[in-house]
Motif scaffolding. Structure first.
Motif, short mmCIF file in Angstrom:
data_model
loop_
_atom_site.label_atom_id
_atom_site.label_comp_id
_atom_site.label_asym_id
_atom_site.label_seq_id
_atom_site.Cartn_x
_atom_site.Cartn_y
_atom_site.Cartn_z
N GLU A 34 3.66 -0.06 -10.97
CA GLU A 34 2.88 0.43 -9.84
C GLU A 34 1.83 -0.59 -9.41
OE1 GLU A 34 1.79 2.96 -6.81
OE2 GLU A 34 3.54 3.00 -8.14
N VAL A 35 1.19 -1.24 -10.38
CA VAL A 35 0.19 -2.26 -10.04
C VAL A 35 0.85 -3.44 -9.34
CG1 VAL A 35 -1.40 -3.95 -11.03
CG2 VAL A 35 -1.43 -1.60 -11.85
N LEU A 36 2.01 -3.86 -9.82
CA LEU A 36 2.71 -4.98 -9.19
C LEU A 36 3.09 -4.64 -7.75
CD1 LEU A 36 5.05 -6.22 -12.08
CD2 LEU A 36 2.99 -7.34 -11.21
N ARG A 37 3.52 -3.42 -7.51
CA ARG A 37 3.88 -3.02 -6.14
C ARG A 37 2.66 -2.97 -5.24
NH1 ARG A 37 7.41 0.68 -9.07
NH2 ARG A 37 9.59 -0.05 -8.86
N LEU A 38 1.55 -2.43 -5.75
CA LEU A 38 0.34 -2.36 -4.93
C LEU A 38 -0.17 -3.75 -4.57
CD1 LEU A 38 -1.57 0.58 -6.69
CD2 LEU A 38 -0.47 0.61 -4.44
N VAL A 39 -0.22 -4.64 -5.56
CA VAL A 39 -0.69 -6.00 -5.29
C VAL A 39 0.27 -6.72 -4.34
CG1 VAL A 39 -1.20 -8.23 -6.35
CG2 VAL A 39 -1.91 -6.13 -7.49
N GLY A 40 1.58 -6.59 -4.57
CA GLY A 40 2.54 -7.25 -3.71
C GLY A 40 2.52 -6.73 -2.29
N ASP A 41 2.37 -5.42 -2.11
CA ASP A 41 2.31 -4.85 -0.76
C ASP A 41 1.04 -5.29 -0.03
OD1 ASP A 41 4.71 -3.59 -1.20
OD2 ASP A 41 3.81 -1.68 -1.79
N HIS A 42 -0.09 -5.30 -0.75
CA HIS A 42 -1.34 -5.72 -0.11
C HIS A 42 -1.28 -7.19 0.32
CE1 HIS A 42 -5.60 -6.10 0.75
NE2 HIS A 42 -5.66 -7.13 -0.10
N LEU A 43 -0.85 -8.06 -0.58
CA LEU A 43 -0.76 -9.48 -0.24
C LEU A 43 0.35 -9.73 0.79
CD1 LEU A 43 -1.19 -11.07 -3.79
CD2 LEU A 43 -2.91 -10.87 -1.98
N GLY A 44 1.42 -8.93 0.76
CA GLY A 44 2.48 -9.07 1.75
C GLY A 44 2.01 -8.75 3.15
N SER A 45 1.14 -7.72 3.28
CA SER A 45 0.59 -7.41 4.60
C SER A 45 -0.30 -8.54 5.10
CB SER A 45 -0.19 -6.10 4.54
OG SER A 45 -1.31 -6.22 3.68
N LEU A 46 -1.06 -9.15 4.20
CA LEU A 46 -1.88 -10.30 4.59
C LEU A 46 -1.01 -11.48 5.00
CD1 LEU A 46 -4.67 -10.25 1.84
CD2 LEU A 46 -4.73 -9.24 4.13
N ALA A 47 0.08 -11.71 4.27
CA ALA A 47 0.99 -12.80 4.61
C ALA A 47 1.65 -12.57 5.96
CB ALA A 47 2.04 -12.97 3.51
N SER A 48 1.98 -11.33 6.28
CA SER A 48 2.60 -11.03 7.58
C SER A 48 1.63 -11.30 8.72
CB SER A 48 3.06 -9.57 7.61
OG SER A 48 4.03 -9.33 6.61
N ARG A 49 0.39 -10.89 8.56
CA ARG A 49 -0.60 -11.15 9.60
C ARG A 49 -0.89 -12.64 9.75
NH1 ARG A 49 -5.51 -7.24 8.25
NH2 ARG A 49 -4.46 -7.03 6.25
N ASP A 50 -0.93 -13.34 8.63
CA ASP A 50 -1.17 -14.78 8.71
C ASP A 50 -0.01 -15.49 9.38
OD1 ASP A 50 -2.83 -17.15 7.85
OD2 ASP A 50 -0.96 -17.60 6.79
#
Length: 542
Positions: A34-50
Motif C-alpha cells: 500500500e505504501v509503494l502504491r501511494l508513493v508511486g501514484d503521488h510521484l507519478g502525478s507529479l511526473a505527468s504534470r512535469d
C-alpha cells in the motif's frame, strides 16, 4: 557491378556502458504494498504534470526553465525526487523527438516509393533495385488515394517536428488503446485499470556517488535491506527515522551480486527502480550502474584465430566456424529459438540460443561475426508491396533484442564481436558457397552459406571462392586463379611462371626443368616424344 552500393568496413563492437540487474521483492506485507502504491501514484502525478509542462515549452526549453520545474516539484516531494522526475521527463521528451524524426523519415520514404510507382505505366516490370508499376488500374487508384493520405500525415508530422511538439502517453499508447478493445484483449476493466495505474507510477531514483550506499532516495544496504525516502506529503507513513520507510523484503541479486555489493559498500552511485507486475502480482527492484567502456581488441587480433560467422533469422541463428584464411571448418551450426508466447518466454529463448553460441566460441577461443542489421526502414508495405509474408518475417526478427543481449553477454565472457555490412551476404553466400559445400551427406542451406559470407567479410576476404578465369587469349589458357590471398598481396592476379621445356617452347627438347626421362614422371605416352618406339610382337599362344 557499378550499380552495387559500397560496403562499409567491418569493426569490433564496443562493449556496453552500463549494466542492470533485477530481483524480486519477496514477502512484502499488505502495508508495504500500500505504501509503494501511494508513493508511486503521488510521484507519478507529479511526473505527468512535469511532462505536460516540458512538452508545452517545446524547443524553447533551457536551463532556467528546468531549474524552475525542479523548484516547483521539490515542495511536493524532495530535491532528489524532483531531480529524478525532471531527468526522466527530459529523457522521455528526447526519446519522443527521435521517434518523431524516424516517423517523418519513414513517411518520406513511403511517399517517394508510392509516387515513383504511380508515375510508371500500369503493369510495367520492375528491377531488383527499383519497383515497377502497379498491377492493375484498381490498385493504381487505391494507391493514389493512399499517397494523399501519406502526404497529409507527412505534412502534419513535419509541422510538429519544426514546432517541437511531441505526443507522449505516460503508461504507453498501446495500453491506452486497449481500453477501447477490452474484449479483444480478454481483459476486464478492473484488470486494465490495475495495469494502467502500475504503468503510470513513478518509483525510480538516480544514484549519487559519495552518499550512503550510493543512493539517498532508494537506499539498499549490502545485506539487502530496502528503504525509501518518502515525499513530504506522505511523511506520516514513515516507520524509520528521517522520514524513511523500510520494507520487510530483502533483496539478493543472483547475477552480478558481488559487483553490486562492492559498489554499495564503497558508496558508489547505483540507480534503482521499483515496479509492479500486475499479471503475476509481484514487485521487483532493478539496480543499474555505469561501467567503464570495455577496451576492444584490435580487429587484427580478433581475426587471428578465425571466427564464427552468424546469420540472424526469424527462428534460428545459422553459424559456421572459419579459420583465419576464410575456409569453413567442420559442419554448420544452428541455434534455434521459438518467438511465440509471452515476452518472458521469447526473451528466455533468445538468451538460451545466445548462451550456446557464446559457449562454443569461448570453448574454441574464437570471435563472433554478425551483421550490423537495422530494419527500421525495411518493414513498410510501400517498400515491399504485397509481400506480406516477407514483411511479417523481417518484422518478427528479434534484431534489437539479439543485438543488445549479444553485446552484453559477449563482453561479460571477453569474446570479441565483429560487425559487418549486411549487403549481399545472403545472395553472394548462396552463389559462391552453397553448391561447392553440397555433398552426398548433406546440403547447406542458404542461411549457412550466408554465415560463411559474413565470416569472410569480417576476416577481410572477398566472399567469392575464386576469381574468374582469364580469357582464352591469355598465354596460360584459363589457368587456375585463387582469391584466398589478401587484396594487397602482390602477385595474386599474375599469371603462373613459365616453366622451360617442350610444352612452353621456351627451350629446345632436352633442356630446361622438364627435360630428362619422361618415364620417371609417370606421364602416359610421354616416351614417344623422345625416342624410337616399336610394338612388341604378340605371343603365338593368343
Amino acid at each position: 557491378m557499378g550499380g552495387l552500393r559500397d560496403v562499409a568496413a567491418s569493426f569490433v563492437v564496443p562493449g556496453p556502458a552500463g549494466v542492470a540487474v533485477r530481483d524480486r521483492l519477496k514477502r512484502l506485507t499488505a502495508g508495504d504494498e500500500e505504501v509503494l502504491r501511494l508513493v508511486g501514484d503521488h510521484l507519478g502525478s507529479l511526473a505527468s504534470r512535469d511532462l505536460k509542462t516540458r512538452c508545452a515549452v517545446g524547443l524553447d526549453h533551457d536551463g532556467d526553465s528546468w531549474a524552475e520545474r525542479k523548484r516547483l516539484l521539490t515542495a511536493q516531494s524532495s530535491s532528489r525526487w524532483a531531480g529524478s522526475i525532471t531527468k526522466a521527463t527530459h529523457d522521455q521528451w528526447t526519446l519522443a523527438r527521435r521517434a518523431q524524426l524516424a516517423h517523418v523519415q519513414g513517411l518520406e520514404a513511403g511517399v517517394r516509393t508510392v509516387a515513383h510507382r504511380l508515375s510508371l505505366p500500369v503493369g510495367e516490370k520492375g528491377t531488383k533495385r527499383t519497383p515497377g508499376g502497379y498491377h492493375s488500374r484498381q490498385e493504381w487508384f487505391a494507391k493514389s488515394r493512399r499517397l494523399h493520405v501519406l502526404e497529409d500525415r507527412l505534412q502534419t508530422a513535419r509541422t510538429d517536428w519544426r514546432a517541437g511538439v511531441v505526443h507522449v502517453v505516460r503508461g504507453g499508447k498501446r495500453l491506452l488503446n486497449i481500453r477501447h478493445h477490452l474484449d479483444a484483449a480478454e481483459l476486464t476493466e478492473p484488470e486494465w485499470r490495475a495495469r494502467w495505474e502500475a504503468g503510470r507510477r513513478f518509483l525510480q531514483a538516480d544514484g549519487e556517488s559519495g552518499k550512503r550506499y550510493g543512493n539517498e532516495t532508494i537506499r539498499v544496504s549490502p545485506d539487502g535491506e530496502v528503504s525509501i525516502k518518502l515525499p513530504a506529503p506522505l511523511a506520516y507513513l514513515a516507520n524509520a527515522p528521517h522520514g524513511r520507510y523500510v520494507l520487510t523484503a530483502r533483496v539478493a541479486f543472483a547475477h552480478r551480486g558481488e559487483q553490486w555489493r562492492d559498489r554499495v559498500a564503497a558508496n558508489r552511485a547505483v540507480a534503482y527502480r521499483v515496479h509492479e507486475d500486475t499479471l503475476r502480482g509481484r514487485w521487483y527492484l532493478t539496480a543499474s550502474w555505469g561501467i567503464s567502456p570495455v577496451t576492444t581488441v584490435p580487429l587484427a587480433a580478433a581475426r587471428a584465430n578465425g571466427l564464427i560467422g552468424v546469420d540472424t533469422n526469424a527462428d534460428h541463428l545459422a553459424a559456421w566456424r572459419l579459420d583465419n584464411h576464410g575456409n569453413p571448418v567442420g559442419k554448420p551450426l544452428r541455434f534455434g529459438y521459438d518467438l511465440t508466447g509471452t515476452a518472458s518466454h521469447r526473451d528466455a529463448q533468445v538468451r538460451h540460443a545466445l548462451t550456446r553460441l557464446l559457449h562454443f566460441a569461448k570453448r574454441h577461443g574464437l570471435a563472433i561475426a554478425v551483421e550490423d542489421l537495422d530494419f527500421a526502414a525495411e518493414k513498410t508495405r510501400e517498400k515491399h508491396g504485397r509481400r506480406k509474408r516477407f514483411r511479417r518475417l523481417i518484422s518478427g526478427m528479434p534484431v534489437a533484442r539479439l543485438r543488445s543481449r549479444l553485446m552484453s553477454m559477449a563482453a561479460e565472457l571477453g569474446i570479441p564481436l565483429v560487425a559487418v555490412d549486411p549487403a549481399y551476404t545472403s545472395r553472394w553466400g548462396a552463389q559462391h558457397w552453397q553448391k561447392p559445400l553440397t555433398s552426398k551427406t548433406g546440403k547447406p542451406t542458404r542461411h549457412d552459406a550466408a554465415s560463411i559470407a559474413i565470416g569472410r567479410r569480417a576476416l577481410g576476404h572477398p566472399i567469392r571462392r575464386r576469381t574468374a578465369p582469364p580469357h582464352d587469349d591469355r598465354s596460360d589458357r584459363r589457368g587456375h586463379r585463387t582469391a584466398q590471398a589478401g587484396p594487397g598481396t602482390r602477385g595474386r592476379e599474375e599469371t603462373r611462371p613459365r616453366i622451360p621445356g617442350p610444352r612452353t617452347r621456351c627451350d629446345g627438347t632436352g633442356y630446361g626443368a622438364n627435360a630428362g626421362d619422361q618415364r620417371a614422371q609417370h606421364r602416359s605416352e610421354r616416351a614417344a616424344e623422345h625416342g624410337y618406339w616399336r610394338q612388341d610382337p604378340l605371343p603365338l599362344s593368343l
